[in-house]
Design an enzyme around this catalytic site. Structure first.
Site, mmCIF file in Angstrom:
data_model
loop_
_atom_site.group_PDB
_atom_site.id
_atom_site.type_symbol
_atom_site.label_atom_id
_atom_site.label_comp_id
_atom_site.label_asym_id
_atom_site.label_seq_id
_atom_site.Cartn_x
_atom_site.Cartn_y
_atom_site.Cartn_z
ATOM 1 N N SER A 199 75.632 67.452 101.679
ATOM 2 C CA SER A 199 76.799 66.610 101.392
ATOM 3 C C SER A 199 76.635 65.911 100.047
ATOM 4 O O SER A 199 77.584 65.744 99.290
ATOM 5 C CB SER A 199 76.989 65.584 102.506
ATOM 6 O OG SER A 199 75.928 64.670 102.498
ATOM 7 N N ARG A 201 79.455 66.827 97.431
ATOM 8 C CA ARG A 201 80.423 65.767 97.141
ATOM 9 C C ARG A 201 80.656 65.648 95.640
ATOM 10 O O ARG A 201 81.783 65.635 95.154
ATOM 11 C CB ARG A 201 79.939 64.436 97.697
ATOM 12 C CG ARG A 201 80.902 63.282 97.408
ATOM 13 C CD ARG A 201 80.371 61.959 97.898
ATOM 14 N NE ARG A 201 80.091 61.998 99.331
ATOM 15 C CZ ARG A 201 78.884 62.001 99.857
ATOM 16 N NH1 ARG A 201 77.838 61.976 99.048
ATOM 17 N NH2 ARG A 201 78.702 62.051 101.144
ATOM 18 N N ASN A 256 84.143 66.800 93.725
ATOM 19 C CA ASN A 256 84.954 65.836 92.990
ATOM 20 C C ASN A 256 85.130 66.244 91.539
ATOM 21 O O ASN A 256 86.232 66.180 90.990
ATOM 22 C CB ASN A 256 84.300 64.450 93.062
ATOM 23 C CG ASN A 256 84.740 63.702 94.296
ATOM 24 O OD1 ASN A 256 85.847 63.177 94.337
ATOM 25 N ND2 ASN A 256 83.888 63.692 95.301
#
Lengths: 274, 156
Positions: free
Chosen positions: A195, A199, A203
């Site tokens: 994660s 992440r 993004n």
């Protein structure tokens, strides 16, 4: 747009072109040169700035850039101290500072107009160049993986190998559900680095994509009346997304740093402190 | 966008960056900031100590002034005593001196009186002899009666 013209045009091709790395090698042995070069250049920038500040350290009345660097440093130090207290070892704070500054700078590449550098390099004869290292999964996963290895190391160092295995066996449901516990804890531990890396990558990738879509508004347009509408719209959207994205890149760099500190902090907690 | 050997290149770069950041940014700045913290703490404690010392000095100054006042009062009293003593002594000396002078003068007067008395008695005897000569007209020879006249003189 010159980087696009010789691909024959087309929005899909335009986007795909922009998301292709400049690389050498095949398959697994592919080396994304643009990612490596840009990240190393930004790293060199940090080191150079650090050396410049470090050479003229002013103890009494710091000014200008030193003030800013001290501010960042204290900010990171506060984050680390909040999580670690007195258990802080010498590695965590420099690691957190590196992540914050380096990731932020790599994210910042996102704010450079999407066609500027590729177009310039195309003039020099290079076809592909992806400017933002954090839109390369390799970069974010490399950092996440290293953080994961560090958490493994500190888990075993602080809790001991037996303590670490115990954590897998008896956490979170106690001693009667050992098989469930093992699966749960394994998922929990593995989810952390995945994660963490995904992440940041997601993004930045999405942000870059939005910039590309905004750039597409006037893509391939000829001088016409329609351009009078699309061109100002593109400028407005671009500025809006830029301003928003400044927040995103800062936030993502900060989140990456804080999660790293938190994961390593959790690794430093011994069993009886649970 | 696949995971490739770039991952390991980036990992090595990341580790190198951590080391470099620690070497050139974190270590010098944090040690400098620690030194500054120390300096500020030292300065604050020094000013605290200075304040304390000032208070002590003020207290000591008050004490010294008090002592000096006491000493001055004491000295003044001593001086007063001494001046009284000196005055008394001078007065006594003067009295004694005057008494001595008076006594000397009286003794002198007594001696003068005595001498005048003797002189007078001598002259009285001469006068008596002269008067007797006149009265007796050569009948009395001074040389013959010298013994009796001398006796007379002695008796006066």
């Amino acid at each position: 747009m010159s980087a696009v013209e010789n691909t024959g045009g087309g929005s899909v091709e335009y986007i795909q072109h922009h998301l292709t790395n400049w690389s050498v090698g095949q398959g697994f042995w592919t080396l994304n040169l643009d990612t490596i070069i840009i990240s190393l250049m930004l790293g060199a920038l940090i080191v150079f700035a650090g050396m410049r500040v470090g050479r003229n350290l002013e103890v009494g009345a710091p000014s200008g850039f030193q003030n800013f660097v001290e501010m960042v440093l204290e900010f990171v130090d506060t984050q680390v101290k909040d999580s670690f207290g007195k258990r802080d070892n010498g590695l965590i704070a420099p690691l957190a500072l590196t992540i914050l500054v380096w990731v932020w700078l790599m994210n910042f590449m996102d704010l450079i107009p999407v066609d500027l550098i590729p177009a310039g390099l195309h003039a020099l004869g290079m076809d592909y160049f992806k400017v933002v290292p954090t839109t390369d999964l390799n970069t974010t996963m490399a950092m996440a993986l290293f953080v994961f290895l560090l958490t493994l190391y500190y888990n075993i160092k602080v809790k001991g190998l037996v303590g670490y295995i115990k954590m897998f066996l008896f956490h979170p449901f106690g001693k009667f559900l050992i098989p469930v516990n093992v699966v749960m804890t394994a998922i929990e531990e593995l989810a952390k680095p995945i994660s963490l890396g995904l992440r940041l990558f997601g993004n930045m990738f999405a942000g870059e994509l939005v910039f590309l879509l905004i750039a597409l508004l006037t893509f391939g347009a000829t001088i016409s009346a329609a351009l009078l509408i699309w061109f100002p719209l593109q400028v407005v959207l671009d500025v809006a997304w830029l301003i928003f994205h400044i927040l995103v890149i800062t936030l993502q760099a900060f989140i990456f740093m804080v999660l790293t500190i938190v994961y390593l902090g959790m690794a430093h907690i011994t069993e009886d402190e649970h | 966008m696949n995971i490739t050997v770039t991952l390991f290149a980036q990992m090595i770069a990341f580790i190198a960056m951590i080391w470099l950041v620690n070497r050139f940014l974190w270590a010098p700045l944090s040690s400098m900031m620690e030194a500054r913290r120390q300096r500020i703490a030292d300065g604050l404690s020094a000013s605290e100590r200075g304040k304390h010392e000032l208070k002590l000095a003020e207290e000591r100054a008050v004490q010294v002034i008090k002592e000096a006042k006491e000493r001055a009062t004491e000295l003044l009293a001593q001086a007063n005593n001494r001046s009284t003593e000196i005055l008394d002594e001078a007065r006594n000396n003067a009295k004694a001196e005057s008494e001595r002078v008076i006594a000397g003068a009286q003794a002198e007067i007594g001696r003068e009186v005595e001498r005048a008395k003797q002189e007078l008695s001598k002259q009285v005897s001469v006068l008596a002899v002269t008067g007797a000569e006149r009265i007796l007209k050569r009948e009395v020879d001074a040389k013959v009666h010298e013994a009796s006249i001398a006796d007379l003189v002695a008796r006066i």
